[in-house]
Design an enzyme around this catalytic site. Structure first.
Site, short mmCIF file in Angstrom:
data_model
loop_
_atom_site.label_atom_id
_atom_site.label_comp_id
_atom_site.label_asym_id
_atom_site.label_seq_id
_atom_site.Cartn_x
_atom_site.Cartn_y
_atom_site.Cartn_z
N SER A 1 3.76 0.47 2.79
CA SER A 1 3.58 -0.56 3.82
C SER A 1 3.29 -1.88 3.13
O SER A 1 2.54 -1.92 2.16
CB SER A 1 2.38 -0.23 4.72
N ASP B 1 -7.19 -1.98 3.97
CA ASP B 1 -5.79 -1.72 4.36
C ASP B 1 -5.61 -1.67 5.88
O ASP B 1 -4.83 -0.86 6.40
CB ASP B 1 -5.29 -0.39 3.72
N HIS C 1 0.85 -1.20 0.00
CA HIS C 1 0.00 0.00 0.00
C HIS C 1 0.88 1.25 0.00
O HIS C 1 1.86 1.32 0.76
CB HIS C 1 -0.90 0.00 1.25
C1 GRF Z 1 1.14 0.33 -6.00
O1 GRF Z 1 1.57 1.63 -5.78
C2 GRF Z 1 0.53 -0.26 -4.76
O2 GRF Z 1 0.97 0.34 -3.59
C3 GRF Z 1 -0.94 0.00 -4.92
O3 GRF Z 1 -1.17 -0.11 -6.31
C4 GRF Z 1 0.01 0.25 -7.02
C5 GRF Z 1 0.24 -0.82 -8.05
O4 GRF Z 1 1.25 -0.50 -8.96
N1 GRF Z 1 -1.70 -0.92 -4.11
P1 GRF Z 1 1.78 -1.57 -9.99
O5 GRF Z 1 0.59 -2.12 -10.76
O6 GRF Z 1 2.52 -2.63 -9.24
O7 GRF Z 1 2.70 -0.79 -10.91
#
Ligand code: GRF
Length: 213
Positions: free
Chosen positions: A137, A146, A110
């Site tokens: 996190s 979350d 997250h």
């Molecule tokens: C990440 O920033 C993650 O924290 C959030 O969604 C985003 C996904 O990015 N849950 P990716 O698809 O891995 O580029």
């Protein structure tokens, strides 16, 4: 022994790519058995296919309701017999059928320092609150948004001219380091997921991050 993973994605898959880089480099003792998505157009699926990794799509709109979708998603994930499920940019809440099928075996990354700023707008919310530091996190997934126990975090500064996009990009750089490390720590037994989350290898307390350096 490599930990068998199912990775759930909805989008770009840059965290999936980071896990695969860690595996290739020998620093993440895991094996991706399945990449599962709720969106057929998720670019991360292509990345998985290029690597010869099994992929599957379970769309919410192909099911009569959320509970049926949740059961179908759990069923498809279970076929891969994963030891750990990694949510890497999976943008839907998992329901009870999924979480009961894989108790204490689902983790998520997250883009905020939980328990602050849960939900879809973590970077924007941290800026709006006037924070000088944010980060990412990795946490165990429970039925809340979350809210599960935090396994590990990495911090980044918030710069004066940051907008949500710039901050999120900086946060993603540390996600790409932290997530493979956490998976490796679980594989090596340095982190035990269970009713009581246990981190056996805490970080060096001298590695404190100051936001004015
Ligand atoms: C990440 O920033 C993650 O924290 C959030 O969604 C985003 C996904 O990015 N849950 P990716 O698809 O891995 O580029």
């Amino acid at each position: 022994m490599a930990l068998k993973l199912a990775v759930l994605i909805s989008g770009r898959g840059s965290n999936l790519a980071a896990i695969l880089r860690g595996i290739d480099a020998g620093s993440c003792a895991a094996h991706v058995a399945l990449v599962l998505s709720d969106r057929p157009g998720a670019p991360g699926l292509e990345l998985a296919r290029e690597r010869g990794i099994a992929t599957a799509v379970v769309r919410l709109q192909d099911h009569p309701d959320r509970a049926a979708w949740d059961r179908a998603l759990a069923e498809r994930a279970a076929e891969a017999e994963p030891e750990l499920i990694v949510l890497a940019g999976f943008m839907r809440l998992l329901g009870p059928a999924f979480l009961e099928r894989f108790p204490q075996r689902v983790i998520n990354v997250h883009p905020a320092l939980l328990p602050l700023f849960p939900g879809k707008a973590g970077p924007a919310d941290a800026i709006a609150a006037g924070m000088r530091v944010s980060g990412c996190s990795v946490h165990v997934v429970d039925s809340g948004v979350d809210t599960g126990p935090v396994i590990a975090q990495a911090a980044v500064p918030i710069l004066p001219d940051d907008d949500a996009e710039r901050l999120h990009a900086r946060i993603q750089r540390v996600e790409h380091v932290l997530l493979p490390r956490v998976i490796d720590a679980i594989a090596r037994g340095a982190v035990t997921l269970g009713p009581e989350l246990c981190v056996h290898a805490p970080p060096d307390p001298a590695s404190t991050l100051y936001s004015l350096e």
